[in-house]
Design a protein around this motif. Structure first.
Motif, PDB file in Angstrom:
ATOM      1  N   LEU A  21      33.535  51.358  40.525  1.00 44.56           N
ATOM      2  CA  LEU A  21      32.679  52.251  39.751  1.00 44.56           C
ATOM      3  C   LEU A  21      32.333  53.506  40.532  1.00 44.56           C
ATOM      4  O   LEU A  21      31.788  54.458  39.978  1.00 44.56           O
ATOM      5  N   ARG A  22      32.657  53.518  41.815  1.00 42.49           N
ATOM      6  CA  ARG A  22      32.437  54.693  42.651  1.00 42.49           C
ATOM      7  C   ARG A  22      33.563  55.713  42.513  1.00 42.49           C
ATOM      8  O   ARG A  22      33.343  56.916  42.623  1.00 42.49           O
ATOM      9  N   SER A  23      34.775  55.235  42.276  1.00 46.74           N
ATOM     10  CA  SER A  23      35.972  56.056  42.416  1.00 46.74           C
ATOM     11  C   SER A  23      36.325  56.846  41.159  1.00 46.74           C
ATOM     12  O   SER A  23      36.473  56.268  40.077  1.00 46.74           O
ATOM     13  N   PRO A  24      36.521  58.161  41.270  1.00 47.70           N
ATOM     14  CA  PRO A  24      36.959  58.935  40.099  1.00 47.70           C
ATOM     15  C   PRO A  24      38.360  58.555  39.653  1.00 47.70           C
ATOM     16  O   PRO A  24      38.673  58.622  38.466  1.00 47.70           O
ATOM     17  N   TYR A  25      39.221  58.151  40.602  1.00 50.96           N
ATOM     18  CA  TYR A  25      40.569  57.739  40.226  1.00 50.96           C
ATOM     19  C   TYR A  25      40.542  56.425  39.448  1.00 50.96           C
ATOM     20  O   TYR A  25      41.343  56.210  38.534  1.00 50.96           O
ATOM     21  N   SER A  26      39.623  55.526  39.800  1.00 47.37           N
ATOM     22  CA  SER A  26      39.448  54.306  39.011  1.00 47.37           C
ATOM     23  C   SER A  26      38.998  54.647  37.593  1.00 47.37           C
ATOM     24  O   SER A  26      39.433  54.023  36.623  1.00 47.37           O
ATOM     25  N   TRP A  27      38.100  55.613  37.499  1.00 43.87           N
ATOM     26  CA  TRP A  27      37.623  56.041  36.180  1.00 43.87           C
ATOM     27  C   TRP A  27      38.781  56.541  35.329  1.00 43.87           C
ATOM     28  O   TRP A  27      38.927  56.155  34.158  1.00 43.87           O
ATOM     29  N   LEU A  28      39.655  57.363  35.900  1.00 46.42           N
ATOM     30  CA  LEU A  28      40.789  57.883  35.158  1.00 46.42           C
ATOM     31  C   LEU A  28      41.759  56.765  34.790  1.00 46.42           C
ATOM     32  O   LEU A  28      42.289  56.723  33.669  1.00 46.42           O
ATOM     33  N   ALA A  29      42.000  55.834  35.715  1.00 45.95           N
ATOM     34  CA  ALA A  29      42.902  54.716  35.428  1.00 45.95           C
ATOM     35  C   ALA A  29      42.330  53.821  34.336  1.00 45.95           C
ATOM     36  O   ALA A  29      43.061  53.345  33.452  1.00 45.95           O
ATOM     37  N   TYR A  30      41.022  53.592  34.387  1.00 42.80           N
ATOM     38  CA  TYR A  30      40.358  52.780  33.372  1.00 42.80           C
ATOM     39  C   TYR A  30      40.546  53.395  31.988  1.00 42.80           C
ATOM     40  O   TYR A  30      40.883  52.707  31.009  1.00 42.80           O
ATOM     41  N   ARG A  31      40.365  54.701  31.894  1.00 41.20           N
ATOM     42  CA  ARG A  31      40.515  55.373  30.608  1.00 41.20           C
ATOM     43  C   ARG A  31      41.970  55.328  30.140  1.00 41.20           C
ATOM     44  O   ARG A  31      42.253  55.063  28.971  1.00 41.20           O
ATOM     45  N   ASP A  32      42.915  55.601  31.053  1.00 39.75           N
ATOM     46  CA  ASP A  32      44.333  55.559  30.686  1.00 39.75           C
ATOM     47  C   ASP A  32      44.726  54.156  30.228  1.00 39.75           C
ATOM     48  O   ASP A  32      45.486  53.988  29.264  1.00 39.75           O
ATOM     49  N   LEU A  33      44.227  53.161  30.925  1.00 40.92           N
ATOM     50  CA  LEU A  33      44.571  51.774  30.607  1.00 40.92           C
ATOM     51  C   LEU A  33      44.089  51.408  29.207  1.00 40.92           C
ATOM     52  O   LEU A  33      44.835  50.851  28.395  1.00 40.92           O
ATOM     53  N   LEU A  34      42.828  51.734  28.897  1.00 41.41           N
ATOM     54  CA  LEU A  34      42.287  51.369  27.591  1.00 41.41           C
ATOM     55  C   LEU A  34      42.887  52.201  26.463  1.00 41.41           C
ATOM     56  O   LEU A  34      43.121  51.706  25.360  1.00 41.41           O
ATOM     57  N   GLN A  35      43.134  53.477  26.746  1.00 41.04           N
ATOM     58  CA  GLN A  35      43.615  54.363  25.687  1.00 41.04           C
ATOM     59  C   GLN A  35      45.099  54.180  25.412  1.00 41.04           C
ATOM     60  O   GLN A  35      45.524  54.198  24.260  1.00 41.04           O
ATOM     61  N   ARG A  36      45.884  53.988  26.475  1.00 47.64           N
ATOM     62  CA  ARG A  36      47.340  53.966  26.316  1.00 47.64           C
ATOM     63  C   ARG A  36      47.937  52.564  26.348  1.00 47.64           C
ATOM     64  O   ARG A  36      49.023  52.342  25.815  1.00 47.64           O
ATOM     65  N   HIS A  37      47.231  51.615  26.987  1.00 45.50           N
ATOM     66  CA  HIS A  37      47.797  50.273  27.167  1.00 45.50           C
ATOM     67  C   HIS A  37      46.753  49.196  26.874  1.00 45.50           C
ATOM     68  O   HIS A  37      46.494  48.322  27.700  1.00 45.50           O
ATOM     69  N   PRO A  38      46.123  49.212  25.701  1.00 40.95           N
ATOM     70  CA  PRO A  38      45.034  48.270  25.440  1.00 40.95           C
ATOM     71  C   PRO A  38      45.463  46.804  25.470  1.00 40.95           C
ATOM     72  O   PRO A  38      44.671  45.938  25.850  1.00 40.95           O
ATOM     73  N   ARG A  39      46.697  46.515  25.062  1.00 38.93           N
ATOM     74  CA  ARG A  39      47.142  45.115  25.079  1.00 38.93           C
ATOM     75  C   ARG A  39      47.245  44.598  26.515  1.00 38.93           C
ATOM     76  O   ARG A  39      46.885  43.456  26.798  1.00 38.93           O
ATOM     77  N   THR A  40      47.745  45.434  27.394  1.00 41.70           N
ATOM     78  CA  THR A  40      47.809  45.042  28.796  1.00 41.70           C
ATOM     79  C   THR A  40      46.413  44.917  29.375  1.00 41.70           C
ATOM     80  O   THR A  40      46.133  43.992  30.156  1.00 41.70           O
ATOM     81  N   ALA A  41      45.524  45.813  29.004  1.00 35.90           N
ATOM     82  CA  ALA A  41      44.168  45.822  29.554  1.00 35.90           C
ATOM     83  C   ALA A  41      43.476  44.481  29.356  1.00 35.90           C
ATOM     84  O   ALA A  41      42.822  43.960  30.270  1.00 35.90           O
ATOM     85  N   VAL A  42      43.603  43.908  28.166  1.00 35.06           N
ATOM     86  CA  VAL A  42      42.898  42.655  27.889  1.00 35.06           C
ATOM     87  C   VAL A  42      43.557  41.470  28.570  1.00 35.06           C
ATOM     88  O   VAL A  42      42.941  40.404  28.695  1.00 35.06           O
ATOM     89  N   ALA A  43      44.798  41.631  29.026  1.00 30.70           N
ATOM     90  CA  ALA A  43      45.504  40.530  29.687  1.00 30.70           C
ATOM     91  C   ALA A  43      45.281  40.511  31.195  1.00 30.70           C
ATOM     92  O   ALA A  43      45.695  39.570  31.868  1.00 30.70           O
ATOM     93  N   LEU A  44      44.626  41.555  31.726  1.00 34.05           N
ATOM     94  CA  LEU A  44      44.450  41.666  33.165  1.00 34.05           C
ATOM     95  C   LEU A  44      43.185  40.965  33.638  1.00 34.05           C
ATOM     96  O   LEU A  44      42.231  40.781  32.880  1.00 34.05           O
ATOM     97  N   GLU A  45      43.184  40.608  34.911  1.00 33.94           N
ATOM     98  CA  GLU A  45      41.968  40.172  35.592  1.00 33.94           C
ATOM     99  C   GLU A  45      41.365  41.411  36.243  1.00 33.94           C
ATOM    100  O   GLU A  45      41.985  42.042  37.097  1.00 33.94           O
ATOM    101  N   TRP A  46      40.173  41.785  35.832  1.00 30.22           N
ATOM    102  CA  TRP A  46      39.507  42.972  36.352  1.00 30.22           C
ATOM    103  C   TRP A  46      38.631  42.560  37.532  1.00 30.22           C
ATOM    104  O   TRP A  46      37.726  41.744  37.380  1.00 30.22           O
ATOM    105  N   VAL A  47      38.888  43.137  38.703  1.00 32.46           N
ATOM    106  CA  VAL A  47      38.184  42.736  39.925  1.00 32.46           C
ATOM    107  C   VAL A  47      37.497  43.953  40.537  1.00 32.46           C
ATOM    108  O   VAL A  47      38.165  44.942  40.869  1.00 32.46           O
ATOM    109  N   PRO A  48      36.174  43.919  40.701  1.00 35.69           N
ATOM    110  CA  PRO A  48      35.485  45.074  41.294  1.00 35.69           C
ATOM    111  C   PRO A  48      35.728  45.189  42.792  1.00 35.69           C
ATOM    112  O   PRO A  48      35.745  44.193  43.519  1.00 35.69           O
ATOM    113  N   PHE A  49      35.933  46.416  43.242  1.00 33.92           N
ATOM    114  CA  PHE A  49      36.132  46.747  44.653  1.00 33.92           C
ATOM    115  C   PHE A  49      34.916  47.561  45.079  1.00 33.92           C
ATOM    116  O   PHE A  49      34.620  48.597  44.480  1.00 33.92           O
ATOM    117  N   PHE A  50      34.193  47.089  46.069  1.00 36.89           N
ATOM    118  CA  PHE A  50      32.966  47.780  46.478  1.00 36.89           C
ATOM    119  C   PHE A  50      32.829  47.732  47.991  1.00 36.89           C
ATOM    120  O   PHE A  50      33.213  46.757  48.642  1.00 36.89           O
TER     121      PHE A  50
END
Length: 253
Positions: A21-50
């Protein structure tokens, strides 16, 4: 245990998306993932890096782990400011650089873990991203995290005080050990079994690898007549607020 059983155990784990949640590149990847690849997004394990605070570092050391952290040089930081603005402009995104003063990154990331326990992890990330990158808010401020409670239908205190929970601290150590085992050195970071992909520009290659193994995750062709095809997955973008560059030593990409 046989070699076949060990292999089966390894392959059962889904592909992973390490985000911060700190990283701007994570923010951009999150948006690209949900907007362009929603089926893949729901199949992934989302792990926070802090980045761990002193307590988490001590607990991690007691567990035999270490955090792969490299301070960012001033030159790299200036480059990131330019690069993220370019990438955001390409996507039609308005954003505001937040202020990070004496941040404790367990506060927003453990808040995510608390929300995820209630099945509201994705919605929490949307709110945190909007607060940080569109409104320039300090998401390490517990009052900001508490404010997500009403929108998520969750206890504000549970979200804001998650970093005080010993059980959540133990979960955080488990995640930090996982980060070390997967060799995660920056975010966004994608893992598909033994294959690793670092950076928002590697997202298409990661998705291609995942969908090649599971064709059901491939997105259908765009329908040019669908008015919702280009909807913003994070909600309507806010107008840009006053940009602030507070700087920090750590790498965010």
């Amino acid at each position: 245990m046989s070699a076949t059983a060990r292999t089966s155990r390894r392959t059962r784990r889904p592909p992973r998306f390490y985000f911060s949640l700190r990283s701007p590149y994570s923010w951009l990847a999150y948006r690209d993932l949900l907007q362009r690849h929603p089926r893949t997004a729901v199949a992934l394990e989302w792990v926070p890096f802090f980045e761990p605070d002193e307590l988490s570092r001590n607990l991690l050391a007691e567990a035999g782990g270490a955090f792969p952290y490299t301070p960012m040089s001033p030159e790299k930081h200036r480059y990131v400011l330019q690069d993220v603005r370019r990438l955001a402009t390409e996507r039609g995104l308005a954003f505001s650089w937040p202020v990070d003063r004496n941040p404790v990154w367990e506060v927003p990331h453990f808040g995510y873990l608390a929300a995820a326990r209630h099945g509201r992890g994705p919605e929490y990330i949307t709110l945190a991203a909007r607060a940080r990158w569109e409104r320039g808010q300090n998401i390490c401020d517990r009052s900001v995290i508490a404010g997500f409670g009403a929108e998520l239908g969750l206890d504000p205190e549970e979200l804001a005080a998650a970093s005080d929970d010993p059980g959540m601290r133990a979960e955080g150590v488990r995640i930090l050990l996982e980060i070390q085992r997967d060799g995660v050195f920056g975010v966004p970071f994608f893992v598909d079994h033994y294959d690793k992909y670092w950076g928002v520009d590697r997202l298409p290659a990661f998705v291609a690898a995942v969908t090649a193994k599971n064709p059901s995750l491939a997105e259908p062709p765009d329908d040019p007549d669908d008015p919702d095809a280009a909807d913003d997955p994070g909600g309507r973008l806010a107008e840009p607020e006053r940009s602030v560059d507070d700087g920090h030593a750590g790498g965010c990409g």
